[in-house]
Design an enzyme around this catalytic site. Structure first.
Site, mmCIF file in Angstrom:
data_model
loop_
_atom_site.group_PDB
_atom_site.id
_atom_site.type_symbol
_atom_site.label_atom_id
_atom_site.label_comp_id
_atom_site.label_asym_id
_atom_site.label_seq_id
_atom_site.Cartn_x
_atom_site.Cartn_y
_atom_site.Cartn_z
ATOM 1 N N ASN A 7 0.779 -1.063 0.043
ATOM 2 C CA ASN A 7 0.026 0.051 -0.101
ATOM 3 C C ASN A 7 0.881 1.325 -0.014
ATOM 4 O O ASN A 7 1.508 1.658 0.963
ATOM 5 C CB ASN A 7 -0.947 -0.187 1.475
ATOM 6 C CG ASN A 7 -1.829 1.144 1.488
ATOM 7 O OD1 ASN A 7 -1.889 2.155 0.597
ATOM 8 N ND2 ASN A 7 -2.541 1.069 2.339
ATOM 9 N N ARG A 94 -2.628 -2.292 -3.654
ATOM 10 C CA ARG A 94 -3.708 -1.528 -3.242
ATOM 11 C C ARG A 94 -3.856 -0.206 -3.944
ATOM 12 O O ARG A 94 -2.721 0.609 -4.276
ATOM 13 C CB ARG A 94 -3.837 -0.880 -1.744
ATOM 14 C CG ARG A 94 -5.145 -0.255 -1.472
ATOM 15 C CD ARG A 94 -5.328 0.212 -0.041
ATOM 16 N NE ARG A 94 -6.527 0.714 0.073
ATOM 17 C CZ ARG A 94 -6.895 1.710 1.252
ATOM 18 N NH1 ARG A 94 -5.814 1.827 2.067
ATOM 19 N NH2 ARG A 94 -7.879 2.050 1.304
ATOM 20 N N HIS A 183 -13.115 2.117 0.367
ATOM 21 C CA HIS A 183 -12.886 0.951 1.392
ATOM 22 C C HIS A 183 -13.252 -0.334 1.105
ATOM 23 O O HIS A 183 -13.945 -0.918 2.010
ATOM 24 C CB HIS A 183 -13.518 1.669 2.781
ATOM 25 C CG HIS A 183 -13.148 2.870 3.366
ATOM 26 N ND1 HIS A 183 -13.919 3.705 3.996
ATOM 27 C CD2 HIS A 183 -11.848 3.522 3.317
ATOM 28 C CE1 HIS A 183 -13.258 4.791 4.522
ATOM 29 N NE2 HIS A 183 -11.942 4.571 4.007
ATOM 30 N N HIS A 214 -17.619 1.277 8.351
ATOM 31 C CA HIS A 214 -15.882 1.570 8.641
ATOM 32 C C HIS A 214 -15.756 2.791 9.349
ATOM 33 O O HIS A 214 -15.908 3.672 8.383
ATOM 34 C CB HIS A 214 -15.430 1.255 7.235
ATOM 35 C CG HIS A 214 -13.811 1.568 7.281
ATOM 36 N ND1 HIS A 214 -13.069 0.437 7.194
ATOM 37 C CD2 HIS A 214 -13.114 2.633 7.398
ATOM 38 C CE1 HIS A 214 -11.766 0.678 7.298
ATOM 39 N NE2 HIS A 214 -11.743 2.007 7.400
ATOM 40 N N LEU A 215 -15.388 2.616 10.412
ATOM 41 C CA LEU A 215 -15.396 4.096 11.068
ATOM 42 C C LEU A 215 -13.645 4.032 11.573
ATOM 43 O O LEU A 215 -13.266 3.351 12.656
ATOM 44 C CB LEU A 215 -16.194 4.197 12.337
ATOM 45 C CG LEU A 215 -17.486 3.923 12.070
ATOM 46 C CD1 LEU A 215 -18.493 3.772 13.320
ATOM 47 C CD2 LEU A 215 -18.185 4.886 10.855
ATOM 48 N N GLY A 216 -12.961 4.871 10.874
ATOM 49 C CA GLY A 216 -11.582 5.127 11.173
ATOM 50 C C GLY A 216 -11.335 6.348 11.061
ATOM 51 O O GLY A 216 -12.008 7.454 11.320
ATOM 52 N N ASN A 217 -10.052 6.764 10.569
ATOM 53 C CA ASN A 217 -9.794 8.339 9.935
ATOM 54 C C ASN A 217 -10.920 8.652 9.020
ATOM 55 O O ASN A 217 -11.320 9.601 8.929
ATOM 56 C CB ASN A 217 -8.369 8.619 9.911
ATOM 57 C CG ASN A 217 -7.623 8.767 10.649
ATOM 58 O OD1 ASN A 217 -7.841 9.148 12.329
ATOM 59 N ND2 ASN A 217 -6.555 8.026 11.038
ATOM 60 N N ARG A 247 -12.537 15.038 7.334
ATOM 61 C CA ARG A 247 -13.419 15.173 5.966
ATOM 62 C C ARG A 247 -14.975 15.473 6.572
ATOM 63 O O ARG A 247 -15.415 14.988 7.566
ATOM 64 C CB ARG A 247 -13.403 14.096 5.163
ATOM 65 C CG ARG A 247 -12.171 13.900 4.345
ATOM 66 C CD ARG A 247 -11.960 12.937 3.633
ATOM 67 N NE ARG A 247 -10.876 12.034 3.778
ATOM 68 C CZ ARG A 247 -10.846 10.762 3.553
ATOM 69 N NH1 ARG A 247 -11.958 10.030 3.125
ATOM 70 N NH2 ARG A 247 -9.702 9.879 3.774
ATOM 71 N N ARG A 291 -10.419 9.387 19.917
ATOM 72 C CA ARG A 291 -10.018 9.185 21.672
ATOM 73 C C ARG A 291 -9.947 10.312 22.313
ATOM 74 O O ARG A 291 -10.356 10.576 23.277
ATOM 75 C CB ARG A 291 -8.484 8.346 21.786
ATOM 76 C CG ARG A 291 -8.790 6.954 21.501
ATOM 77 C CD ARG A 291 -7.305 6.275 21.408
ATOM 78 N NE ARG A 291 -6.777 6.849 19.859
ATOM 79 C CZ ARG A 291 -5.917 6.107 19.494
ATOM 80 N NH1 ARG A 291 -5.017 5.094 19.932
ATOM 81 N NH2 ARG A 291 -5.374 6.569 18.167
ATOM 82 N N GLY A 339 -14.674 1.929 14.952
ATOM 83 C CA GLY A 339 -15.779 0.904 15.210
ATOM 84 C C GLY A 339 -15.291 -0.366 16.012
ATOM 85 O O GLY A 339 -16.264 -0.888 16.694
ATOM 86 N N GLU A 340 -13.919 -0.515 15.917
ATOM 87 C CA GLU A 340 -13.491 -1.860 16.670
ATOM 88 C C GLU A 340 -13.268 -1.546 18.080
ATOM 89 O O GLU A 340 -13.423 -2.550 18.927
ATOM 90 C CB GLU A 340 -12.265 -2.324 15.946
ATOM 91 C CG GLU A 340 -12.388 -2.842 14.757
ATOM 92 C CD GLU A 340 -11.303 -3.054 13.804
ATOM 93 O OE1 GLU A 340 -10.089 -3.328 14.655
ATOM 94 O OE2 GLU A 340 -11.119 -2.961 12.817
ATOM 95 N N GLU A 390 -8.085 -5.299 5.487
ATOM 96 C CA GLU A 390 -7.897 -5.172 4.020
ATOM 97 C C GLU A 390 -6.873 -5.847 3.521
ATOM 98 O O GLU A 390 -6.995 -6.373 2.258
ATOM 99 C CB GLU A 390 -7.576 -3.680 3.981
ATOM 100 C CG GLU A 390 -8.767 -2.893 4.445
ATOM 101 C CD GLU A 390 -8.651 -1.345 4.667
ATOM 102 O OE1 GLU A 390 -8.044 -1.280 5.755
ATOM 103 O OE2 GLU A 390 -9.140 -0.489 3.875
HETATM 104 P P1 ADP Z 1 -7.139 4.639 9.301
HETATM 105 O O1 ADP Z 1 -8.577 5.183 8.815
HETATM 106 O O2 ADP Z 1 -6.108 5.875 9.193
HETATM 107 O O3 ADP Z 1 -6.709 3.309 8.952
HETATM 108 P P2 ADP Z 1 -8.035 3.671 11.913
HETATM 109 O O4 ADP Z 1 -9.050 2.641 11.187
HETATM 110 O O5 ADP Z 1 -6.665 3.151 12.711
HETATM 111 O O6 ADP Z 1 -7.548 4.889 11.232
HETATM 112 O O7 ADP Z 1 -8.665 4.724 13.089
HETATM 113 C C1 ADP Z 1 -8.167 5.805 13.745
HETATM 114 C C2 ADP Z 1 -9.194 6.333 14.309
HETATM 115 O O8 ADP Z 1 -9.584 5.324 15.325
HETATM 116 C C3 ADP Z 1 -8.946 7.584 15.311
HETATM 117 O O9 ADP Z 1 -9.900 8.532 15.358
HETATM 118 C C4 ADP Z 1 -8.526 7.018 16.840
HETATM 119 O O10 ADP Z 1 -8.930 7.786 17.863
HETATM 120 C C5 ADP Z 1 -9.745 5.787 16.726
HETATM 121 N N1 ADP Z 1 -9.447 4.810 17.917
HETATM 122 C C6 ADP Z 1 -8.596 4.199 17.966
HETATM 123 N N2 ADP Z 1 -8.667 3.445 19.477
HETATM 124 C C7 ADP Z 1 -9.556 3.785 19.777
HETATM 125 C C8 ADP Z 1 -10.372 3.889 21.156
HETATM 126 N N3 ADP Z 1 -9.840 2.846 21.951
HETATM 127 N N4 ADP Z 1 -11.517 4.349 21.215
HETATM 128 C C9 ADP Z 1 -12.079 5.495 20.542
HETATM 129 N N5 ADP Z 1 -11.287 5.672 19.292
HETATM 130 C C10 ADP Z 1 -10.179 4.910 19.062
#
Ligand code: ADP
Length: 412
Positions: A7, A94, A183, A214-217, A247, A291, A339-340, A390
């Site tokens: 990637n 990717r 994603h 899918h809840l990340g950045n 975003r 966080r 999400g995780e 992924e």
């Molecule tokens: P990316 O989309 O860059 O792959 P990730 O899937 O790693 O990112 O997600 C990053 C997000 O996950 C950040 O907002 C981070 O704060 C959040 N995160 C990670 N661990 C926790 C946690 N224990 N509680 C709440 N949010 C978390």
């Protein structure tokens, strides 16, 4: 069969060597600050099943040099993961945007590269570094087949009513203005894993209606019926839909010309605003990281609390909309860093969806780690947490392409 998954970003290169015979990651790491002149200098991390991560500092003027170092580390006689490059059956890359041209994983040829290059207009920040990674890899290991796996491809089956914007139709025909979705590897992985887990539990999963979140950045939601996606929240670019780290997601499109007239912002300024300064960061004014948002909200920061509330409210609206689009709902899947790992986010999203059969078991949800079901006993909808993978999805897709294309006799 061992597959190397790559990637490539503009200054980074993430890699994983995946052994599909036992579904294990044999080695992984990341090259960072490629071609960037900083006091810190470029570095490469490398870790295997047997050895903890080590960091190698080295000069990496470009992706090709980074690639060379990755191979050196992989084949290191002391602590590498393989003896020679011959052990790698294929490389899976990717690639963010495949447009309408690439609707499935594709063997890389010079012609493919030119076509991906032509797609760069749709993803100017992502496709060029993806291409740089593929080109570098082809130079370093020319005899190993390379496969491009597209973030958009999983969504190729979504119907026209879901992907055509209500703009003049010619804009779609002339410039490819439509929803593509992103994603894809993540939504494909978690939705198929959810089906697998439910099937193992004795459930008939044909036609099962899933919303995967899918809840990340970056954040997105998808509606999947059986194994077929029917809608997704990211659009022509990864800016539409849910609130993300930086975003905006959905907003009134007329805000853009308003701001341009009112403030003199240029298209580049607007790009920067909606992609880098909005979302959790924009609302809270302090952080894009969930966080931080949660701990600030708990400490009484009202803007952080508002960012949290809007984030969860938007996901809840999408789950409701997709339930309507699918004519019902059987499963909600949470994945990605938020999400995780955030029980509070999962609980806040689901709170208010009880009417649709979504009921979380508070005690299961709090502190939940890993993969499983956090819904209440007897609830109509299963709420599942499934850590995304992924790279594993890309490895499987890559293996399928090389097996199909390079050994056709075996399949006749
Ligand atoms: P990316 O989309 O860059 O792959 P990730 O899937 O790693 O990112 O997600 C990053 C997000 O996950 C950040 O907002 C981070 O704060 C959040 N995160 C990670 N661990 C926790 C946690 N224990 N509680 C709440 N949010 C978390």
């Amino acid at each position: 069969m061992k597959i190397l998954v790559l990637n490539s970003g503009s200054s980074s290169l993430k890699y994983q060597l995946i052994d599909l015979d036992n579904n294990q990651v044999a080695a992984k790491g990341i090259a960072e600050r490629i071609g960037v002149r900083t006091a810190e200098g470029a570095s490469l991390t490398f870790q295997t099943n047997e050895r903890p991560a080590r960091t190698i500092s080295a000069d990496m003027p470009d992706h090709e040099e980074a690639m060379r170092l990755v191979f050196q580390a992989l084949t290191d006689p002391e602590d590498g993961a393989i003896r020679s490059i011959c052990e790698i059956s294929a490389v899976g890359h990717r690639v963010v945007h495949g447009g309408e041209r690439f609707v499935e994983p594709t063997l890389v040829t010079e012609e493919t590269l030119n076509e991906i290059d032509a797609m760069s207009e749709l993803a100017p920040l992502h496709n060029p570094p993806n291409l740089a990674g593929i080109r570098a890899c082809r130079r370093v290991m020319p005899d190993v087949p390379q496969v491009a796996v597209f973030d958009t491809a999983f969504f190729a089956p979504i119907p026209k009513r879901a992907y055509i914007y209500a703009l003049p139709y010619e804009l779609y025909e002339d410039f490819g203005v439509r929803r593509y979705g992103f994603h894809g590897a993540s939504h494909q992985y978690v939705s198929s894993r959810a089906r697998q887990l439910l099937r193992e539990g004795g459930r008939d999963v044909s036609g099962i209606r899933i919303v995967s979140c899918h809840l990340g950045n970056g954040c997105s939601a998808s509606a999947v019926v059986g194994d077929r996606p029917i809608d997704t929240s990211l659009g022509m670019t990864p800016a539409e839909g849910l609130v993300m780290g930086t975003r905006s997601g959905d907003m009134d499109p007329a805000i853009i010309p308003f701001l341009m007239r009112r403030t003199g912002m240029t298209p580049d300024d607007i790009d920067d605003l909606i992609n880098k300064k909005s979302g959790l960061l924009g609302i809270s004014g302090t952080s894009s990281d969930m966080r931080d948002i949660q701990s600030r909200a708990e400490a009484g920061d009202e803007r952080a609390a508002l960012a949290f509330e809007i984030f969860c409210y938007r996901v809840r609206k999408y789950i409701g909309a997709y339930a309507a689009a699918m004519g019902g709902l059987d499963v909600v899947v949470f994945t990605g860093g938020i999400g995780e790992n955030s029980p509070d986010v999962r609980a806040a999203i689901c709170h208010g969806l009880e009417f649709a059969g979504v009921v979380i078991d508070r005690s299961k949800n709090d502190g939940f780690r890993g993969e499983g079901d956090v819904s209440a006993e007897g609830a109509r909808v299963r709420v599942m947490v499934i850590p995304t993978d992924e790279e594993m999805m890309i490895a499987r897709e890559t293996a399928e392409v090389v097996t199909r294309l390079l050994e056709p006799a075996a399949h006749n």
